[in-house]
Design a protein around this motif. Structure first.
Motif, short mmCIF file in Angstrom:
data_model
loop_
_atom_site.label_atom_id
_atom_site.label_comp_id
_atom_site.label_asym_id
_atom_site.label_seq_id
_atom_site.Cartn_x
_atom_site.Cartn_y
_atom_site.Cartn_z
N ARG A 1 -0.40 55.98 3.94
CA ARG A 1 -1.70 56.60 4.24
C ARG A 1 -1.79 56.92 5.73
O ARG A 1 -2.58 57.74 6.15
N CYS A 2 -0.99 56.21 6.51
CA CYS A 2 -0.85 56.48 7.94
C CYS A 2 -0.33 57.92 8.13
O CYS A 2 0.55 58.36 7.41
N VAL A 3 -0.92 58.66 9.05
CA VAL A 3 -0.52 60.05 9.29
C VAL A 3 -0.01 60.20 10.74
O VAL A 3 -0.32 59.38 11.59
N ASN B 1 -5.58 54.92 13.33
CA ASN B 1 -4.90 56.03 12.67
C ASN B 1 -5.91 56.81 11.84
O ASN B 1 -6.66 56.22 11.07
N GLY C 1 -5.63 58.40 9.23
CA GLY C 1 -5.46 58.18 7.80
C GLY C 1 -5.95 56.80 7.35
O GLY C 1 -5.99 56.51 6.15
N SER D 1 7.28 52.70 10.07
CA SER D 1 6.38 53.54 10.87
C SER D 1 6.49 53.07 12.32
O SER D 1 6.49 51.86 12.56
N ALA E 1 8.60 59.81 7.56
CA ALA E 1 8.33 61.14 8.10
C ALA E 1 9.49 61.52 9.02
O ALA E 1 9.79 60.78 9.97
#
Ligand code: 1HN
Length: 365
Positions: A59-61, A95, A97, A298, A331
């Motif tokens: 959910r982290c963007v 964050n 998100g 992350s 990512a």
């Protein structure tokens, strides 16, 4: 917490279920779901592919905090609340998100702490470990377990789990650092304790520099035994880190994915400096572009020196000194430096490695 809402669906709702089952047949099952729910039973098949995803689904963007924009808010906070009243005067990097959760990634905390000349952040201890990465200012100290260290920009300073710590600014300018904490990992396991010290500061019982002398020069006291999994070095000074990177870059080719990237290690066992947060310092030479890289940890990047840009999961971010940005799990990201760039990085990789979760993928160079 939000992550739970996707799992504990209302039994009668079709919204948001991962369609691994025949949706057309679901209405005929609703009565069963309702009756099962009364017995605290839920059908796994409605949530299975959301629970066990086929790839990381953070959910982290990707996001950036530009220091020039953030700094005025730190200064304004100083007008509104003292370090003592706040206990820690920290603006949390949230964050986008994960709003309202005090998370910069799903597992880690980041905040910017400011302490003014003459102020003290009172002593306390907690299970959560902290790292400090110094952004600006001089002549402020942190005292950890009875020993002080003066902090300078670029220093990486560790507060191990359950050690008394207080901070004070004896200089004549504000001191700002990045706080990285692992309390979300602690809280996942419901293992949190904290305690305030009865006085403002915990007494000192070792001279400044003791930890560095005992452990900071590739020598250890011959009969010392170490119970903690955290490095006995609690300040890794920037002066030496920078010098190391500088020398490396003169004789080593830059790695396609990492350029010149060094991990901070615990001299007792050669492992990561902290048991819950991996830390690195990276030098990307002017004009160098790293090849796209992804990993399941992350990561939080803090620019120390230089300027450049990063592509993270298809988004582009320009950055300069003191900017902080995030690359979510899995990512793809790559960096380009427009001047020699030095970047401090932390992530939960050490935890994932211990649990056999960690993976990486390097795009062809
Ligand atoms: C904390 O104890 C500090 O000791 C900084 O400076 C940030 C964020 C959340 C919880 C505890 C500190 C913190 C924190």
């Amino acid at each position: 917490m939000k992550s739970d809402s996707s799992v504990h669906r209302e039994a009668g709702s079709l919204a948001g279920i991962v369609p691994s089952v025949n949706l057309a047949a679901e209405p005929g099952r609703m009565d069963f779901y309702e009756r099962a729910r009364a017995l605290r039973l839920a059908p796994l098949w409605r949530v299975l592919h959301g629970l066990v995803t086929d790839r990381p689904a953070p959910r982290c963007v990707p996001a950036i905090w530009r220091y020039a924009e953030v700094r005025p808010y730190l200064m304004e906070a100083c007008k509104l609340i003292s370090a003592e009243e706040a206990e820690r005067r920290v603006m949390v990097l949230e964050n986008p998100g994960l709003p309202g959760e005090s998370r910069i990634t799903q597992s880690l905390f980041a905040g910017l702490q400011i302490i003014l000349p003459g102020e003290i952040a009172p002593a306390h201890k907690h299970v959560a470990s902290a790292l400090r990465f110094i952004i600006e200012g001089r002549n402020a100290y942190t005292a950890v377990a009875g020993e002080r260290t003066m902090m300078e920009p670029g220093d990486f300073v560790i507060t191990p789990s359950m050690t008394w710590h207080d901070h004070g600014n004896e200089g004549d300018a504000p001191m700002v650092w990045l706080d990285g904490l692992d309390m979300h990992i602690v809280n996942l396991m419901c293992a949190s304790f904290r305690e305030g010290y009865p006085g403002r500061v915990h007494p000192l019982d070792r001279p400044e520099g003791a930890a560095a002398a005992e452990a900071g020069h590739n020598l250890l006291p011959v009969d010392a035994s170490y119970a903690s999994q955290t490095s006995p070095i609690f300040n890794y000074p920037y002066r030496r880190t920078r010098e190391t990177l500088d020398q490396l870059a003169r004789f080593r080719a830059a790695d396609p994915w990492h350029a010149h990237k060094m991990k901070y290690i615990n001299p007792v066992n050669g492992g990561w400096a902290m048991p819950t947060m991996s830390t690195w310092m990276q030098l990307i030479p002017k004009g160098f572009e790293t090849t796209a890289y992804r990993s399941t940890d992350s990561a939080i990047f803090t620019v120390v020196e230089g300027t450049g840009s990063s592509r993270i999961g298809g988004e582009s971010f320009d950055w300069g000194p003191h900017d902080i940005f995030v690359a979510p799990s899995w990512a793809a990201h790559q960096h380009r430096a427009s001047s020699d760039a030095v970047i401090f990085i932390y992530s939960d990789r050490v935890v994932q490695e211990k649990l056999d979760f960690w993976r990486e993928l390097k795009s062809p160079a």
